[in-house]
Motif scaffolding. Structure first.
Motif, PDB file in Angstrom:
ATOM      1  N   ALA A  31      49.856  33.430  58.960  1.00 14.59           N
ATOM      2  CA  ALA A  31      49.348  34.609  59.673  1.00 14.59           C
ATOM      3  C   ALA A  31      48.424  35.435  58.789  1.00 14.59           C
ATOM      4  O   ALA A  31      47.407  35.980  59.255  1.00 14.59           O
ATOM      5  CB  ALA A  31      50.512  35.457  60.178  1.00 14.59           C
ATOM      6  N   GLY A  32      48.765  35.521  57.501  1.00 15.93           N
ATOM      7  CA  GLY A  32      47.904  36.267  56.584  1.00 15.93           C
ATOM      8  C   GLY A  32      46.535  35.634  56.447  1.00 15.93           C
ATOM      9  O   GLY A  32      45.516  36.325  56.342  1.00 15.93           O
ATOM     10  N   VAL A 167      54.595  28.544  46.672  1.00 16.44           N
ATOM     11  CA  VAL A 167      54.628  29.987  46.900  1.00 16.44           C
ATOM     12  C   VAL A 167      56.077  30.424  47.042  1.00 16.44           C
ATOM     13  O   VAL A 167      56.822  29.885  47.872  1.00 16.44           O
ATOM     14  CB  VAL A 167      53.836  30.358  48.169  1.00 16.44           C
ATOM     15  N   LEU A 168      56.495  31.389  46.238  1.00 13.09           N
ATOM     16  CA  LEU A 168      57.848  31.932  46.324  1.00 13.09           C
ATOM     17  C   LEU A 168      57.800  33.137  47.259  1.00 13.09           C
ATOM     18  O   LEU A 168      57.129  34.128  46.983  1.00 13.09           O
ATOM     19  CB  LEU A 168      58.345  32.335  44.939  1.00 13.09           C
ATOM     20  N   LEU A 193      53.068  28.003  40.374  1.00 14.48           N
ATOM     21  CA  LEU A 193      53.980  28.894  41.080  1.00 14.48           C
ATOM     22  C   LEU A 193      53.319  30.245  41.303  1.00 14.48           C
ATOM     23  O   LEU A 193      52.735  30.821  40.385  1.00 14.48           O
ATOM     24  CB  LEU A 193      55.271  29.086  40.287  1.00 14.48           C
ATOM     25  N   LEU A 194      53.408  30.745  42.518  1.00 11.44           N
ATOM     26  CA  LEU A 194      52.889  32.060  42.837  1.00 11.44           C
ATOM     27  C   LEU A 194      53.895  32.789  43.715  1.00 11.44           C
ATOM     28  O   LEU A 194      54.521  32.185  44.591  1.00 11.44           O
ATOM     29  CB  LEU A 194      51.547  31.971  43.572  1.00 11.44           C
ATOM     30  N   ASP A 199      50.638  41.956  50.415  1.00  7.54           N
ATOM     31  CA  ASP A 199      49.380  41.848  51.156  1.00  7.54           C
ATOM     32  C   ASP A 199      49.113  40.387  51.499  1.00  7.54           C
ATOM     33  O   ASP A 199      49.655  39.485  50.862  1.00  7.54           O
ATOM     34  CB  ASP A 199      48.222  42.397  50.314  1.00  7.54           C
ATOM     35  N   PRO A 200      48.255  40.128  52.507  1.00 11.42           N
ATOM     36  CA  PRO A 200      47.933  38.733  52.845  1.00 11.42           C
ATOM     37  C   PRO A 200      47.350  38.006  51.640  1.00 11.42           C
ATOM     38  O   PRO A 200      46.521  38.550  50.910  1.00 11.42           O
ATOM     39  CB  PRO A 200      46.894  38.879  53.967  1.00 11.42           C
ATOM     40  N   PRO A 201      47.767  36.773  51.394  1.00 13.09           N
ATOM     41  CA  PRO A 201      47.226  36.014  50.262  1.00 13.09           C
ATOM     42  C   PRO A 201      45.750  35.724  50.485  1.00 13.09           C
ATOM     43  O   PRO A 201      45.316  35.493  51.610  1.00 13.09           O
ATOM     44  CB  PRO A 201      48.051  34.725  50.272  1.00 13.09           C
ATOM     45  N   PRO A 202      44.952  35.718  49.441  1.00  7.46           N
ATOM     46  CA  PRO A 202      43.512  35.502  49.608  1.00  7.46           C
ATOM     47  C   PRO A 202      43.194  34.076  50.031  1.00  7.46           C
ATOM     48  O   PRO A 202      43.907  33.129  49.707  1.00  7.46           O
ATOM     49  CB  PRO A 202      42.948  35.806  48.218  1.00  7.46           C
TER      50      PRO A 202
END
Length: 220
Positions: A31-32, A167-168, A193-194, A199-202
């Motif tokens: 969705a982001g 993505v965590l 790992l992120l 906020d929405p991820p770029p």
């Protein structure tokens, strides 16, 4: 074909992202990205998860064929898992690509999908030159993972082992020091790992090479 009509150019290099993991966290991530779609770009989403996982809040029309003006189209394929139902995958995906000609494609396989089998199916002779796999992105919710019993914990980690980027989706402190997680990290040092920010991820997450090695659909 009439003399006044030109054949559509061959479809090549559709930016493709596989999104694996816990459905709710995957939907939040998707969705982001959908909210950041550049004006004028046509995107498609192929959702192969069971209908029980369908998120009605996703900002995607449920019946793309009835809305030819939409710039984001959703195709649901809730039958057999894509990684096993190869013919179903090829037919559905080929029709989607030919009809919608998207510039970006997201594929959401079931949580239990086998990545190696799925990549093999996507290596079909027709699909291979059309799709440009930018990233295999895994999503892990640490708080959900610690609540699982064995062997479900290990099975989930094994399914995410083929990701380029993990993505965590919640506090990583929930799994810090747990032997199964520590051992998995040590065995897969190439996976980036992120932590999912508020906020929405770029969009750059989708197009930047997350690991030094190139990704292709061909597997050994």
């Amino acid at each position: 074909m009439s003399a006044g009509r030109r054949a559509a150019p061959a479809l090549r290099g559709v930016r493709t992202t596989l999104l694996l993991g816990e459905p709710g966290s995957c939907d939040r991530l998707l969705a982001g990205w959908l909210a950041q779609r550049p004006p004028g770009e046509s995107w498609s989403v192929l959702d192969n998860r069971p209908l029980a996982y369908a998120d009605p809040a996703l900002p995607v029309p449920a019946a793309p064929a009835t809305d030819p003006t939409s710039q984001v189209r959703l195709t649901r394929l809730p039958g057999g898992c894509l990684c096993c139902a190869g013919v179903n995958l090829r037919v559905t995906l080929t029709r989607l690509l030919r009809a919608e000609r998207p510039q970006r494609l997201f594929i959401l396989p079931p949580p239990e999908a086998e990545l190696r089998s799925l990549l093999r199916q996507l290596g079909d002779n027709w699909l291979l030159p059309v799709l440009a796999l930018r990233a295999v992105i895994g999503v892990l919710d640490p708080e959900h993972w610690v609540a699982l019993a064995e062997p479900a914990r290990q099975e989930l980690l094994e399914r995410l082992a083929g990701a380029d980027l993990l993505v965590l989706a919640s506090d990583p402190g929930a799994i810090a020091g747990i032997p199964a997680w520590v051992g998995w990290q040590a065995a897969h040092p190439g996976i980036r790992l992120l932590k999912l920010p508020p906020d929405p991820p770029p969009l750059q997450w989708l197009d930047e090479a997350p690991t030094p090695r190139p990704r292709t659909f061909r597997t050994e």
